[in-house]
Design a protein around this motif. Structure first.
Motif, PDB file in Angstrom:
ATOM      1  N   GLY A  89      37.057  40.855  38.715  1.00  0.00           N
ATOM      2  CA  GLY A  89      36.318  41.283  37.532  1.00  0.00           C
ATOM      3  C   GLY A  89      35.044  40.507  37.232  1.00  0.00           C
ATOM      4  N   PHE A  90      34.397  40.928  36.128  1.00  0.00           N
ATOM      5  CA  PHE A  90      33.081  40.407  35.752  1.00  0.00           C
ATOM      6  C   PHE A  90      33.100  38.892  35.578  1.00  0.00           C
ATOM      7  CE2 PHE A  90      29.668  39.643  32.621  1.00  0.00           C
ATOM      8  CZ  PHE A  90      28.618  40.229  33.307  1.00  0.00           C
ATOM      9  N   ASN A  91      34.056  38.386  34.816  1.00  0.00           N
ATOM     10  CA  ASN A  91      34.174  36.939  34.662  1.00  0.00           C
ATOM     11  C   ASN A  91      35.303  36.406  35.537  1.00  0.00           C
ATOM     12  OD1 ASN A  91      32.074  36.520  32.926  1.00  0.00           O
ATOM     13  ND2 ASN A  91      33.310  36.962  31.108  1.00  0.00           N
ATOM     14  N   THR A 135      29.411  43.338  38.577  1.00  0.00           N
ATOM     15  CA  THR A 135      30.588  44.203  38.496  1.00  0.00           C
ATOM     16  C   THR A 135      30.787  44.970  39.802  1.00  0.00           C
ATOM     17  OG1 THR A 135      29.178  45.792  37.405  1.00  0.00           O
ATOM     18  CG2 THR A 135      30.687  44.561  36.012  1.00  0.00           C
ATOM     19  N   ARG A 152      42.506  42.348  38.966  1.00  0.00           N
ATOM     20  CA  ARG A 152      41.303  42.581  38.182  1.00  0.00           C
ATOM     21  C   ARG A 152      40.734  41.264  37.673  1.00  0.00           C
ATOM     22  NH1 ARG A 152      41.743  47.433  34.111  1.00  0.00           N
ATOM     23  NH2 ARG A 152      42.286  45.836  32.614  1.00  0.00           N
ATOM     24  N   GLY A 153      41.636  40.329  37.411  1.00  0.00           N
ATOM     25  CA  GLY A 153      41.187  38.998  37.002  1.00  0.00           C
ATOM     26  C   GLY A 153      40.405  38.307  38.111  1.00  0.00           C
ATOM     27  N   PHE A 168      36.023  48.266  39.831  1.00  0.00           N
ATOM     28  CA  PHE A 168      35.686  49.607  39.356  1.00  0.00           C
ATOM     29  C   PHE A 168      34.937  50.418  40.400  1.00  0.00           C
ATOM     30  CE2 PHE A 168      35.788  47.136  35.236  1.00  0.00           C
ATOM     31  CZ  PHE A 168      37.101  47.451  35.010  1.00  0.00           C
TER      32      PHE A 168
END
Lengths: 278, 349
Positions: free
Chosen positions: A121-123, A141, A117-118, A145
């Motif tokens: 993910g978004f950042n 994003t 996820r890291g 997800f």
């Protein structure tokens, strides 16, 4: 005599006690039911009927099998490529590379999901790289997800489980066969297609099926990277415990999952037998 | 309950010390009476246990639990014979009382009940057939958490989770009870714990509609914080007050609010097991837990609300107990789980 029967008792008894008994108990409880807040021990098929009557339960069952199948296919293809490249190496390098490819197995599974996820993910690493290179105006994003994220994360997490059996099935091919093929004038491509691939394929498919079994039961990865589409059958089982307190229905769902896994394992067994006789 | 994970991670060291010490104390001093406590970490800390032991010439044996399930399993195994007092949350009482695992309290033995704040003196979900089975001890809520950088003023309604402007920037928790009751509050359903078939249909449609806007359903305390802290999230349906601090520590300018429709509240209450050996001593413990000093300590240490020292609640910002809808046992938990599973299995519209 007595000592031997004691040893035998331990050899058969401990697995029976620790594995078969709990499984037998949950098989049994799948035929019980809940009346009010109490578990009723009279026999019923109501839990299985409820499973087949509710489209969302068997729907998610089939979807989960499909998802696991796709993950297995990814695992098989990419695992084969990695295992083949390692197998082609000579000397200590070969086992060093093999070791590196299975090191992720020593890492905690939750940590791996967080790490994925890291990255997605978004950042995350991927977004930062894309924004830095100018391909994206701002972080997105879209990599996390959703279903694609589930596939990527599961394929990465379960890859070592595919590499190992595939490598072993390659390792079992006698080197003399490959040499004979070359001596008879086959170019490397032909040797791979007509010798290496057919001999290693059954074992490799078994590796893929292992990945499928593992991803069938995985409810955390889809939950954590799948967003609102991250619902899988494992999570449906989970939801029947805790506050829901419907263990019989949860057990019935678990039996259905076990059934799917049993079928996959039988398929794997048939494949390995086929390899032995051919 | 996932909020426990927070207590588990923060209170672990302290608890280890407490447990070890109380066992050591029990060996050193042969007290005549024994009290067996089944509770959550943070609810029976050393200083209070010691004071109780000395005042009552008793030993206190504490077992910590990690889940409601575990409490049920432990009580069911021996019909409650293994424990005297237990701390558990309001919506579990119906099941416990129906299974005859608890006994009604003798209120004359509990003078400290006078300390209970007005919201906590008459909690209906712990009263059955006119008999009271527990006393409220600690409470918290399922608030709305928002990023102050995005909202100059706190959102006033749960409808922000269905707002086009924040599409893909809101997260909700993966929990049937919290999702359904909060949506029922938004829809203005009168009794969110006894819903009609129409109510169920309305809540389901609303939750399926929400899938368009929700980025993801998060799995637990830490998971929610980690997703919001990664960025791209403006609002979250929280799992509890401590998430605000956790987010602030990670650099998010987070704050919480209780929207105008209200929010879910939970209360952990002390109760006495049906198999309690020393019933008068068990009452002494329950009464002792309503001491204002302990209420104060609970608020300062855990960040949750207490039921006796209201000033301590105010001090940590927990001044909204009267706007919460406290959890009750629902009409049919199985039906609610099915509804939530169906919502999750349906593709976003």
């Amino acid at each position: 005599m007595i000592r031997w029967s004691l040893v035998r008792l331990a050899v058969y008894g401990i697995p029976t006690l620790l594995i078969l008994c709990p499984m037998g108990l949950f098989l049994l409880s799948s035929f019980w039911s809940m009346s009010g807040n109490k578990m009723s021990h009279s026999w019923t098929l109501a839990n299985y009927r409820a499973f087949f009557a509710n489209a969302s339960y068997w729907g998610i069952y089939l979807q989960t099998i499909k998802l696991a199948g796709i993950v297995a296919l990814f695992g098989l293809v990419s695992g084969y490529i990695v295992a083949y490249l390692i197998w082609r190496q000579r000397g200590p390098l070969r086992y060093m590379l093999l070791l590196f490819s299975v090191i992720p197995l020593a890492m905690n599974y939750i940590v791996k999901i967080y790490a994925m996820r890291g990255i997605l993910g978004f950042n995350g690493v991927l977004n930062s790289a894309l924004v830095w290179s100018g391909l994206l105006a701002k972080p997105s994003t879209m990599f996390v997800f959703n279903q694609t994220a589930v596939l990527i994360a599961m394929a990465v997490i379960y890859l070592p489980f595919a590499i190992l059996p595939i490598f072993l099935s390659l390792e079992r091919i006698p080197h003399s066969l490959v040499e004979a093929s070359a001596d008879l004038g086959a170019p490397p491509g032909q040797t791979f297609r007509r010798v290496v691939l057919p001999l290693s394929l059954p074992g490799s498919v078994v590796g893929g099926l292992f990945v499928m079994v593992l991803s069938l039961g995985d409810f955390l990865t889809p939950q954590m990277v799948g967003g609102s589409q991250g619902f899988t059958f494992g999570r449906a089982i989970w939801s029947q415990f805790g506050m829901a307190f419907n263990w019989p229905f949860g057990a019935a769902l678990a039996v259905m999952l076990l059934l799917a896994i049993a079928i996959i394992l039988i398929a794997a067994r048939l494949l390995t037998r086929y390899r032995r006789t051919s | 309950m996932n909020r426990r994970e927070f207590l588990t991670s923060t209170g672990m060291a302290l608890v280890a010390a407490t447990g070890g010490l109380s066992i050591a104390a029990s060996v050193a001093r042969a007290a005549t009476k024994e009290l067996r406590v089944l509770t959550w970490e943070g609810y029976a800390d050393e200083q209070w246990v010691k004071e109780f032991e000395q005042a009552n010439d008793a030993t206190v044996k504490i077992s910590y639990t990690g889940s409601v399930d575990e409490i049920f399993a432990k009580l069911l195994a021996t019909n409650g014979d293994d424990f005297d007092v237990i701390a558990i949350e309001t919506s579990s009482y119906k099941r416990l009382v129906e299974q005859k695992l608890l006994q009604a309290l003798d209120l004359t033995l509990l003078p400290n009940r006078a300390n209970l704040g007005p919201t906590f003196a008459n909690v209906s979900s712990i009263v059955f057939d006119g008999k009271t089975y527990a006393v409220p001890f600690a409470w918290g809520s399922i608030p709305l958490i928002y990023d102050r950088k995005v909202f100059s003023e706190a959102p006033t309604s749960w409808s922000v989770f269905w707002d086009e402007n924040y599409s893909g920037r809101v997260i909700a928790m993966d929990d049937a009870t919290n999702a359904i009751v909060t949506t029922a509050l938004l829809l203005g359903i009168k009794d969110p714990f006894n819903m009609s078939a129409d109510d169920f249909a309305a809540v389901k449609a609303k939750l399926i509609d929400q899938k368009k806007y929700v980025l993801t359903y998060y799995a637990g305390f830490d998971d929610g914080v980690s997703i919001m802290a990664q960025g791209g999230v403006d609002v979250m349906m929280s799992m509890g007050e401590p998430q605000v601090q956790m987010l602030q520590k990670k650099g998010i300018d987070a704050a919480l609010t209780i929207p105008k429709e209200g929010a879910i509240g939970w209360i952990d209450c002390w109760t006495i097991s049906a198999g309690a050996r020393d019933v008068p001593l068990a009452h002494k413990w329950v009464d002792f837990m309503l001491d204002k000093r302990i209420g104060n300590y609970i608020s300062e240490k855990t960040g949750y609300g207490n039921t006796t020292d209201l000033a301590a609640n105010e001090k940590i910002g927990l001044n909204y107990a009267d706007r919460l809808v406290f959890l009750q046992a629902p009409e049919d938990q199985g039906k609610r789980i099915d509804l939530w599973n169906e919502v999750k299995a349906t593709p976003a519209p």
